[in-house]
Design an enzyme around this catalytic site. Structure first.
Site, PDB file in Angstrom:
ATOM      1  N   LYS A   1       0.843  -1.204   0.000  1.00  0.00           N
ATOM      2  CA  LYS A   1       0.000   0.000   0.000  1.00  0.00           C
ATOM      3  C   LYS A   1       0.882   1.261   0.000  1.00  0.00           C
ATOM      4  O   LYS A   1       2.081   1.179   0.329  1.00  0.00           O
ATOM      5  CB  LYS A   1      -0.903  -0.004   1.235  1.00  0.00           C
ATOM      6  CG  LYS A   1      -0.147   0.021   2.555  1.00  0.00           C
ATOM      7  CD  LYS A   1      -1.046  -0.343   3.737  1.00  0.00           C
ATOM      8  CE  LYS A   1      -0.269  -0.319   5.043  1.00  0.00           C
ATOM      9  NZ  LYS A   1      -1.002  -0.955   6.143  1.00  0.00           N
TER      10      LYS A   1
ATOM     11  N   ARG B   1      -9.995  -0.333  15.250  1.00  0.00           N
ATOM     12  CA  ARG B   1      -9.890   0.489  14.049  1.00  0.00           C
ATOM     13  C   ARG B   1     -10.922   0.002  13.024  1.00  0.00           C
ATOM     14  O   ARG B   1     -11.920   0.655  12.822  1.00  0.00           O
ATOM     15  CB  ARG B   1      -8.448   0.411  13.522  1.00  0.00           C
ATOM     16  CG  ARG B   1      -8.132   1.427  12.472  1.00  0.00           C
ATOM     17  CD  ARG B   1      -6.660   1.418  12.099  1.00  0.00           C
ATOM     18  NE  ARG B   1      -6.260   0.226  11.364  1.00  0.00           N
ATOM     19  CZ  ARG B   1      -5.039   0.046  10.863  1.00  0.00           C
ATOM     20  NH1 ARG B   1      -4.091   0.974  11.049  1.00  0.00           N
ATOM     21  NH2 ARG B   1      -4.727  -1.052  10.200  1.00  0.00           N
TER      22      ARG B   1
ATOM     23  N   TYR C   1      12.949  31.706   5.624  1.00  0.00           N
ATOM     24  CA  TYR C   1      11.697  32.406   5.906  1.00  0.00           C
ATOM     25  C   TYR C   1      11.559  32.729   7.379  1.00  0.00           C
ATOM     26  O   TYR C   1      11.932  31.923   8.238  1.00  0.00           O
ATOM     27  CB  TYR C   1      10.510  31.538   5.487  1.00  0.00           C
ATOM     28  CG  TYR C   1      10.298  31.456   4.002  1.00  0.00           C
ATOM     29  CD1 TYR C   1      10.211  32.620   3.211  1.00  0.00           C
ATOM     30  CD2 TYR C   1      10.158  30.225   3.377  1.00  0.00           C
ATOM     31  CE1 TYR C   1       9.993  32.535   1.838  1.00  0.00           C
ATOM     32  CE2 TYR C   1       9.929  30.137   2.007  1.00  0.00           C
ATOM     33  CZ  TYR C   1       9.858  31.297   1.242  1.00  0.00           C
ATOM     34  OH  TYR C   1       9.637  31.205  -0.099  1.00  0.00           O
TER      35      TYR C   1
ATOM     36  N   MET D   1       9.232  24.950   0.909  1.00  0.00           N
ATOM     37  CA  MET D   1       8.488  23.974   0.101  1.00  0.00           C
ATOM     38  C   MET D   1       9.425  23.104  -0.729  1.00  0.00           C
ATOM     39  O   MET D   1       9.271  21.889  -0.798  1.00  0.00           O
ATOM     40  CB  MET D   1       7.498  24.702  -0.815  1.00  0.00           C
ATOM     41  CG  MET D   1       6.571  23.749  -1.542  1.00  0.00           C
ATOM     42  SD  MET D   1       5.448  24.587  -2.671  1.00  0.00           S
ATOM     43  CE  MET D   1       4.500  25.595  -1.544  1.00  0.00           C
TER      44      MET D   1
HETATM   45  C1  LIG Z   1      -0.132  -1.881   6.858  1.00  0.00           C
HETATM   46  C2  LIG Z   1      -0.618  -3.173   7.344  1.00  0.00           C
HETATM   47  C3  LIG Z   1       0.278  -4.262   7.498  1.00  0.00           C
HETATM   48  C4  LIG Z   1       1.769  -4.143   7.341  1.00  0.00           C
HETATM   49  O1  LIG Z   1       2.379  -3.821   8.578  1.00  0.00           O
HETATM   50  P1  LIG Z   1       3.980  -3.740   8.726  1.00  0.00           P
HETATM   51  O2  LIG Z   1       4.178  -3.323  10.138  1.00  0.00           O
HETATM   52  O3  LIG Z   1       4.424  -2.686   7.753  1.00  0.00           O
HETATM   53  O4  LIG Z   1       4.524  -5.065   8.392  1.00  0.00           O
HETATM   54  C5  LIG Z   1      -0.264  -5.502   7.828  1.00  0.00           C
HETATM   55  N1  LIG Z   1      -1.592  -5.659   8.029  1.00  0.00           N
HETATM   56  C6  LIG Z   1      -2.465  -4.630   7.924  1.00  0.00           C
HETATM   57  C7  LIG Z   1      -3.911  -4.868   8.175  1.00  0.00           C
HETATM   58  C8  LIG Z   1      -2.010  -3.357   7.601  1.00  0.00           C
HETATM   59  O5  LIG Z   1      -2.874  -2.334   7.520  1.00  0.00           O
END
Ligand SMILES: *Cc1c(COP(=O)(O)O)cnc(C)c1O
Length: 368
Positions: A38, A136, A264, A313
């Site tokens: 991701k 979550r 800045y 930036m």
């Molecule tokens: C992002 C995520 C992972 C990966 O976790 P790492 O600590 O990067 O290995 C695994 N499972 C879920 C559900 C996640 O959202």
């Protein structure tokens, strides 16, 4: 390694392979390996990495959103792709691209069934996520009979896996909390498997879970940060190799007198003669303002150069008073020797955040 002549994120695919093999060595040969790619594979760019990982033999991929899965399919990825946080509005695309949704609530379960029935598919693979303490996303323990009843009423979907996510797998002070999550996951999965009458893939561990809870690998593990070279602990960082090196160059050097200011809002005022270097990377590239004002530093000719004044930036200024350097010289922001984890710590954050913040305008270069 080639010298940088602009800002680049250099990605070492040989290190990615070593990390993968290390993580594989921690799981049994019949446990599947899911690569979490991701957020542009944690900033490294998904298409190249996923293609490489597919060739190495990973069993599964996961992304957060449907659009990320579509991009993987367009890059030619054939392995199954779990979409961790699908949005109802893109269910039609998710199905069109043969992506597999995480269904985590009664509403999303029913919406998905409806969508699959509309396109008249059968046994569409889905993944059920349970909340065991992260609070979550996820069904709760007492949703199992509702889920089983709902599944009995349709032929549209089939449970490919049941999973949950650990809240503190890297924190050894939270072992009893994690053990409670593991045992609650066992209770839920036993219960649900009895009700539905078949055995889906079970998975719970992220990278730190793989390393710290070998008894909880079940049928598959999910690794993101470990593949990219970070183990969330001093011990495990030694076994993994950061795959990314963020480099830039010196655009200009200034010599300032005592009392002159830098950047800045005159964020830094020199209290003696000062030599500064201006670098072509700023908050639009992911180096947030929290790294400014001498929190973060970069490495120039093996010496630390603190970021002074406010992060702009597109630029940062660093103190090079004590460093022998010239315009055009290479600058390391982070890499295997000065890790993203250490860099992130200077601004009170974690490797995950700095890696995924790196903007798409930074050029990615792959070393095979
Ligand atoms: C992002 C995520 C992972 C990966 O976790 P790492 O600590 O990067 O290995 C695994 N499972 C879920 C559900 C996640 O959202």
């Amino acid at each position: 390694m080639p010298k940088a002549n602009e800002t680049v994120l250099e990605i070492n695919l040989a290190a990615l392979k070593e990390n993968y093999l290390y993580l594989k060595s921690k799981i049994s040969s019949n446990t599947k390996f899911l690569a979490v790619v991701k957020a542009y594979a944690y900033g490294n760019n998904t298409d190249e990495l996923a293609t490489y990982l597919e060739n190495l033999g990973v069993d599964y991929f996961a992304v957060a959103y449907t659009s990320e899965g579509i991009s993987l399919r367009n890059a030619g990825i054939k392995k199954p792709i779990l979409v961790l946080h699908p949005q109802i509005v893109s269910f039609n695309l998710l199905i069109e691209y043969n992506l597999e949704p995480n269904l985590y609530s009664r509403k999303i379960l029913n919406e998905f069934i409806e969508q699959v029935e509309l396109v008249k598919k059968k046994d569409y693979p889905i993944h059920l996520k349970f909340n065991t303490g992260l609070n979550r996303l996820g069904f709760s323990l007492n949703d199992t009979s509702y889920i089983a009843k709902t599944l009995k009423k349709t032929k549209a979907i089939k449970v490919k896996s049941i999973f949950s996510h650990l809240a503190a797998s890297e924190d050894l002070n939270e072992q009893s909390f994690t053990q409670a999550q593991i045992s609650s996951f066992k209770t839920i999965t036993n219960d649900l498997i009895n009700l539905i009458g078949y055995q889906p893939i079970l998975h719970l561990c992220n990278t730190s879970g793989i390393l710290n809870y070998p008894e909880a690998h079940f049928n598959m593990v999910r690794s993101g940060i470990g593949l990219y070279g970070y183990g969330n602990s001093v011990r495990e960082n030694q076994n993994l190799k950061p795959i990314g090196t963020l480099k830039t160059i010196i655009s200009q050097i200034h010599t300032l007198r005592k009392g002159e200011s830098v950047g800045y809002n005159r964020g830094y005022i020199s209290n003696s003669a000062l030599k500064t270097a201006t670098l072509p990377i700023g908050h639009a590239d992911g180096i947030g303002r929290q790294y400014g004002n001498e929190k973060g530093y970069v490495i120039i000719n093996n010496q630390k150069a603190p970021i002074i004044g406010n992060v702009c930036m597109d630029m940062i200024m660093v103190n090079v008073t004590e460093i022998n350097c010239n315009e055009g010289d290479e600058v390391i922001i982070f890499g295997p020797n000065n890790t993203a984890e250490n860099f992130a710590k200077t601004a009170n954050t974690i490797s995950y955040e700095i890696l995924t913040s790196l903007s798409q305008r930074i050029k990615r270069v792959y070393l095979y």
